[in-house]
Design a protein around this motif. Structure first.
Motif, PDB file in Angstrom:
ATOM      1  N   GLU A 135       0.795  -1.229   0.000  1.00  0.00           N
ATOM      2  CA  GLU A 135       0.000   0.000   0.000  1.00  0.00           C
ATOM      3  C   GLU A 135       0.829   1.281   0.000  1.00  0.00           C
ATOM      4  OE1 GLU A 135      -2.557  -0.217   3.360  1.00  0.00           O
ATOM      5  OE2 GLU A 135      -4.038  -1.479   2.356  1.00  0.00           O
ATOM      6  N   ASP A 187       3.257   2.331  -1.777  1.00  0.00           N
ATOM      7  CA  ASP A 187       3.661   2.867  -3.078  1.00  0.00           C
ATOM      8  C   ASP A 187       2.659   2.393  -4.124  1.00  0.00           C
ATOM      9  OD1 ASP A 187       5.066   4.238  -4.927  1.00  0.00           O
ATOM     10  OD2 ASP A 187       6.748   2.842  -5.060  1.00  0.00           O
ATOM     11  N   SER A 188       2.479   3.191  -5.150  1.00  0.00           N
ATOM     12  CA  SER A 188       1.502   2.849  -6.185  1.00  0.00           C
ATOM     13  C   SER A 188       2.038   3.234  -7.552  1.00  0.00           C
ATOM     14  CB  SER A 188       0.179   3.575  -5.917  1.00  0.00           C
ATOM     15  OG  SER A 188      -0.702   3.416  -7.001  1.00  0.00           O
ATOM     16  N   ASP A 189       1.706   2.426  -8.541  1.00  0.00           N
ATOM     17  CA  ASP A 189       2.095   2.737  -9.916  1.00  0.00           C
ATOM     18  C   ASP A 189       1.253   3.871 -10.496  1.00  0.00           C
ATOM     19  OD1 ASP A 189       3.991   0.743  -9.841  1.00  0.00           O
ATOM     20  OD2 ASP A 189       2.634  -0.799 -10.615  1.00  0.00           O
ATOM     21  N   GLN A 190       0.155   4.233  -9.798  1.00  0.00           N
ATOM     22  CA  GLN A 190      -0.702   5.319 -10.272  1.00  0.00           C
ATOM     23  C   GLN A 190      -0.080   6.694 -10.031  1.00  0.00           C
ATOM     24  OE1 GLN A 190      -3.507   4.572 -11.882  1.00  0.00           O
ATOM     25  NE2 GLN A 190      -3.087   2.396 -11.561  1.00  0.00           N
ATOM     26  N   ASN A 210       0.859   9.076  -2.916  1.00  0.00           N
ATOM     27  CA  ASN A 210       0.057   7.853  -2.817  1.00  0.00           C
ATOM     28  C   ASN A 210      -0.978   7.966  -1.694  1.00  0.00           C
ATOM     29  OD1 ASN A 210      -0.534   5.031  -3.439  1.00  0.00           O
ATOM     30  ND2 ASN A 210       0.384   4.608  -1.442  1.00  0.00           N
ATOM     31  N   ASN A 224      -5.237   8.121  -1.956  1.00  0.00           N
ATOM     32  CA  ASN A 224      -6.207   7.391  -1.140  1.00  0.00           C
ATOM     33  C   ASN A 224      -7.058   8.345  -0.319  1.00  0.00           C
ATOM     34  OD1 ASN A 224      -5.626   4.643  -1.777  1.00  0.00           O
ATOM     35  ND2 ASN A 224      -3.693   4.897  -0.692  1.00  0.00           N
ATOM     36  N   CYS A 226       6.076  -5.982  -2.842  1.00  0.00           N
ATOM     37  CA  CYS A 226       5.127  -5.047  -3.462  1.00  0.00           C
ATOM     38  C   CYS A 226       4.524  -5.654  -4.725  1.00  0.00           C
ATOM     39  CB  CYS A 226       5.829  -3.736  -3.807  1.00  0.00           C
ATOM     40  SG  CYS A 226       6.340  -2.785  -2.368  1.00  0.00           S
ATOM     41  N   LYS A 277       0.542  -6.471  -5.472  1.00  0.00           N
ATOM     42  CA  LYS A 277      -0.160  -5.845  -6.590  1.00  0.00           C
ATOM     43  C   LYS A 277      -0.742  -6.882  -7.544  1.00  0.00           C
ATOM     44  CE  LYS A 277       2.540  -1.655  -6.203  1.00  0.00           C
ATOM     45  NZ  LYS A 277       3.714  -0.912  -6.653  1.00  0.00           N
ATOM     46  N   TYR A 304      -5.993  -2.538  -5.778  1.00  0.00           N
ATOM     47  CA  TYR A 304      -5.371  -1.610  -4.820  1.00  0.00           C
ATOM     48  C   TYR A 304      -5.107  -0.269  -5.495  1.00  0.00           C
ATOM     49  CZ  TYR A 304      -4.156  -4.895  -1.081  1.00  0.00           C
ATOM     50  OH  TYR A 304      -4.182  -5.778  -0.040  1.00  0.00           O
ATOM     51  N   PHE A 305      -5.390   0.790  -4.788  1.00  0.00           N
ATOM     52  CA  PHE A 305      -4.980   2.147  -5.130  1.00  0.00           C
ATOM     53  C   PHE A 305      -5.472   2.657  -6.485  1.00  0.00           C
ATOM     54  CE2 PHE A 305      -2.659   1.537  -1.526  1.00  0.00           C
ATOM     55  CZ  PHE A 305      -1.777   0.492  -1.644  1.00  0.00           C
ATOM     56  N   THR A 308      -9.713  -2.263  -0.708  1.00  0.00           N
ATOM     57  CA  THR A 308      -8.681  -3.294  -0.538  1.00  0.00           C
ATOM     58  C   THR A 308      -9.256  -4.685  -0.754  1.00  0.00           C
ATOM     59  OG1 THR A 308      -9.129  -3.294   1.827  1.00  0.00           O
ATOM     60  CG2 THR A 308      -7.359  -1.872   1.060  1.00  0.00           C
TER      61      THR A 308
END
Length: 754
Positions: A476, A478-481, A628, A632, A719, A723, A729-730, A752
């Motif tokens: 949670e 870090d996010s690729d978005q 990130n 959220n 991570c 994912k 997620y995210f 989640t």
């Protein structure tokens, strides 16, 4: 005008030449005191840890101690200063005896050195010893030393013998290290294959049994212990004790039998400083003799088995490892290139002759050392037998008393058989049983020491982790978005996201200061474990720059409540909501990154992200994590500072829990990935860490993910796993209407889905 150093007539004025001599004496006494303190510390350390072979940790032969030794023996090499009184002559003798004591005391320290270092140290000690002997002989002729002739001659002889024993011991060190390293690696692999995989046995119990094996191997193969129990070191203890007895005899005879001496009247140029030197050096001799004397006595105790006749037959045998180095040198061709065949043949013959002579000398020294042990056994065995008989009587009495008090027979405890893990050299077979009995409980001792220092705050934090959900916080943070600051994202280490989220938690407004202080204290307990794991898993140093960046930022947060130049405490006092605080931190991180970009560092950043400067790595981490959390935050309404602080704590707890699942593997790895000189300290540290982390391992032992060993040590792999497991997620949410928000209040877990 009268020149300085000349009288009125222009002649040399030497009337003040001797005035600084007492201060030189204080300098000599100070150097002797430094040697004394080093030997005292080693003696206390050995007694405290029940290591009665007294390893040289604080007073070992090196550049510093050799300089101190050279200063300490100044009285022995002082050729022209008059020494008329009793204490002056005794100070001369104590200076020589101190040299013998230092050689005998520090002999095991050679075992920790590399080959070139051993050679240079031997040359330095040899030069000091020969200088002392030559100067004492000159003083016999000039009359500076006019009493204690027999004592001085005896001490000089012992000095030469101790130098020969040191040289003989040094020749065996490279070979014994190779033999023991091979034995250690072989037994380690066998111990891994055997393991202890009984049904129902916990990870902690498995590790404890494995570490008992590793400790026995590491302790019995410790180069200093091997040197301490060798024949030459045992003999050096006897000669060192003899030199101390010679000094004691001279002191007692001069004070209690004064009619046997005729001392001169007058005063030395050292004046009162001579008494100070004599007192300090006498104490140093007394304390420094403890370690050699104990090594000698314990070796005699080891070598006094019931079948003494069989032991004596084996005693007079020179094992191969004593002369193996010389034999290999003999087999090797000359390194010097000589064109003429006759001269080349002559040089080769001279080399073979010299090496044959050295081999015979080495054999002679070893046999002499063993003879000293045998003679010592002959004189001391009766005393030892009486002591052993008294111990047996006392143990029987204690057993009877304990059985009467308990009223029932004690069950024999099933102890692990560690005989096979006692690493020993040729000729040491009779020591296996004794070494096993003396050292098998060390593992339990260090585990108990570790258990007394359990990380209570860390355990309370780990209880907040989402263990049942596979530590979802690892996926949670870090996010690729989140759009990256650069085309390439640097890898993560375990510590960096933890300290970054802790920085955010400290900056949140309206949070009780006790909560932030508690979080910081908890991370001060946790980060040493993280560092212990990362040091072993990142042996190639790929993440060393990132780990250093985490250390830098945590130092600022812990001591000054600052993240780089951002005052987190001041930020928390501003009347902002959590969203504004997060945006402020993200903007500060982006600004820091752009400043480095403008300074043309950006060109070198694009090549290797893990090698970026610390500020850039920290800015990247803060930007991504802040954005990130903001992502959220937009999805949730009514997100207060208290709730966000709690969620950050849970994510930190999850990351730490995931990291600490590597503890059993790292503890086991630490026992192998070290040189033979460091293996004992490595295993002891591993045992200590096991004791400290027993509850942590028990808490996490059944929560390991479906990852390989190398993947488990990498936070980025965790991570990726999360994912892939939870692709929802995210995913950014569009702002909700009031009715949608009210409908969703019944559940906060819609983001989640697993």
């Amino acid at each position: 005008m009268v020149k300085i150093g000349c009288d009125i007539d222009g002649n040399l004025d030497d009337s003040k030449f001797s005035e600084p001599i007492p201060w030189v004496g204080i300098y000599v006494a100070a150097a002797s005191m430094a040697c004394l303190l080093g030997m005292v510390t080693d003696a206390i350390n050995g007694i405290r840890h029940r290591r009665f072979w007294f390893p040289c940790k604080f007073f070992s032969l090196n550049a510093t101690t050799l300089t101190l030794i050279a200063v300490s023996v100044k009285l022995s090499v002082d050729l022209n200063t008059p020494m008329p009184r009793r204490q002056d002559q005794l100070a001369k003798l104590s200076s020589s005896v101190l040299m013998c004591t230092i050689i005998g005391n520090s002999l095991p320290s050679l075992a920790t050195m590399e080959n070139k270092e051993i050679l240079m140290t031997l040359m330095a000690v040899g030069i000091i010893v020969l200088t002392v002997i030559v100067n004492i002989c000159i003083q016999f002729g000039t009359g500076v030393i006019y009493v204690f002739w027999i004592e001085h001659v005896s001490v000089m002889f012992l000095m030469l013998v101790l130098l020969a024993l040191m040289s003989s011991s040094a020749l065996t060190i490279p070979m014994t290290k190779k033999i023991l390293q091979l034995l250690y690696n072989k037994e380690y692999k066998l111990a891994l294959k055997e393991g202890s995989y009984e049904i129902g046995e916990t990870v902690v119990n498995k590790l404890r049994e494995d570490l008992m094996k590793y400790w026995m191997m590491a302790h019995t193969s410790s180069p200093q212990f091997v040197m301490g129990r060798s024949a030459t070191c045992t003999a050096s203890g006897a000669f060192c004790l003899l030199s101390a007895m010679i000094l004691a005899e001279a002191i007692l005879r001069s004070y209690f039998m004064p009619w046997t001496f005729k001392f001169c009247s007058g005063e030395s140029d050292y004046k009162w400083a001579n008494i100070l030197i004599f007192v300090v050096q006498t104490i140093a001799v007394g304390v420094g003799t403890i370690a050699p004397a104990f090594r000698w006595f314990i070796a005699i105790n080891f070598r006094c088995p019931k079948n003494q006749k069989e032991s004596c037959k084996k005693l007079f045998k020179v094992e191969v490892y004593w002369i193996k180095t010389l034999l290999r040198m003999k087999e090797c061709p000359l390194s010097i290139q000589i064109r003429d065949k006759r001269y080349r043949k002559l040089a080769h013959g001279a080399e073979v002759f010299c090496l044959n002579f050295c081999i015979q000398m080495q054999k002679g020294i070893v046999l002499m050392s063993k003879a000293v042990t045998l003679i010592s056994i002959f004189f001391v065995s009766r005393i030892l037998r009486c002591c052993n008989y008294c111990k047996e009587v006392m143990s029987k009495f204690n057993n009877n008393v304990s059985s009467i008090n308990s009223g029932e027979e004690s069950q024999p405890s099933s102890k692990l058989d560690l005989r096979r893990f006692v690493l020993h050299l040729e000729g040491e077979d009779d020591l296996v049983e004794l070494m096993m009995k003396k050292n098998c409980d060390a593992t339990n001792h260090w585990i108990q020491v570790g258990e007394k220092q359990q990380p209570k705050r860390l355990l309370m934090l780990l209880e907040k982790s989402t263990i049942s959900q596979g530590f979802k916080g690892v996926g949670e943070f870090d996010s690729d978005q989140v759009p990256p600051l650069d085309a390439e994202k640097p890898p993560n280490c375990w510590a960096l996201p933890v300290v970054t989220m802790a920085s955010i938690a400290v900056a949140l407004p309206n949070i009780n200061s006790c909560l932030t202080e508690e979080l910081i204290c908890t991370l001060n307990e946790a980060l040493p474990y993280v560092k212990f794991i990362e040091n072993d898993l990142d042996r190639e140093g790929n993440l060393i720059n990132i780990r250093m960046a985490a250390d830098v930022v945590w130092l600022g947060v812990d001591l000054y409540r600052k993240w780089l130049d951002v005052d987190l405490h001041q930020l928390s006092l501003q009347e902002k909501n959590p969203k504004e605080t997060l945006q402020t931190l993200a903007d500060a991180a982006k600004r820091t990154y752009q400043e480095f970009k403008l300074k043309h560092i950006y060109v070198c950043l694009k090549e290797i992200p893990s090698k970026w400067p610390a500020k850039v790595l920290l800015a990247n981490s803060m930007y991504r994590i802040s954005q990130n959390i903001l992502l959220n935050y937009e999805c949730r309404h009514g997100h207060t500072s208290e709730r966000l602080f709690e969620e950050l704590r849970i994510m930190i707890s999850d990351i730490l829990s995931a990291c600490l699942t590597n503890l059993p593997r790292v503890i086991s790895m630490k026992c192998l990935n070290s040189a033979i000189e460091d293996s004992e300290d490595s295993v002891r540290h591993a045992v200590y860490i096991l004791g400290k982390s027993k509850k942590i391992i028990k808490m996490l032992e059944k929560r390991s993910p479906n990852l390989g060993p190398n993947q488990m040590g990498n936070i980025d792999e965790w991570c990726s796993m999360h994912k892939q497991k939870s692709p929802l997620y995210f995913i950014p949410c569009s702002p909700k209407s009031e009715t949608e928000a009210a409908a969703s209040k019944s559940s906060d877990l819609y983001l989640t889905i697993e």
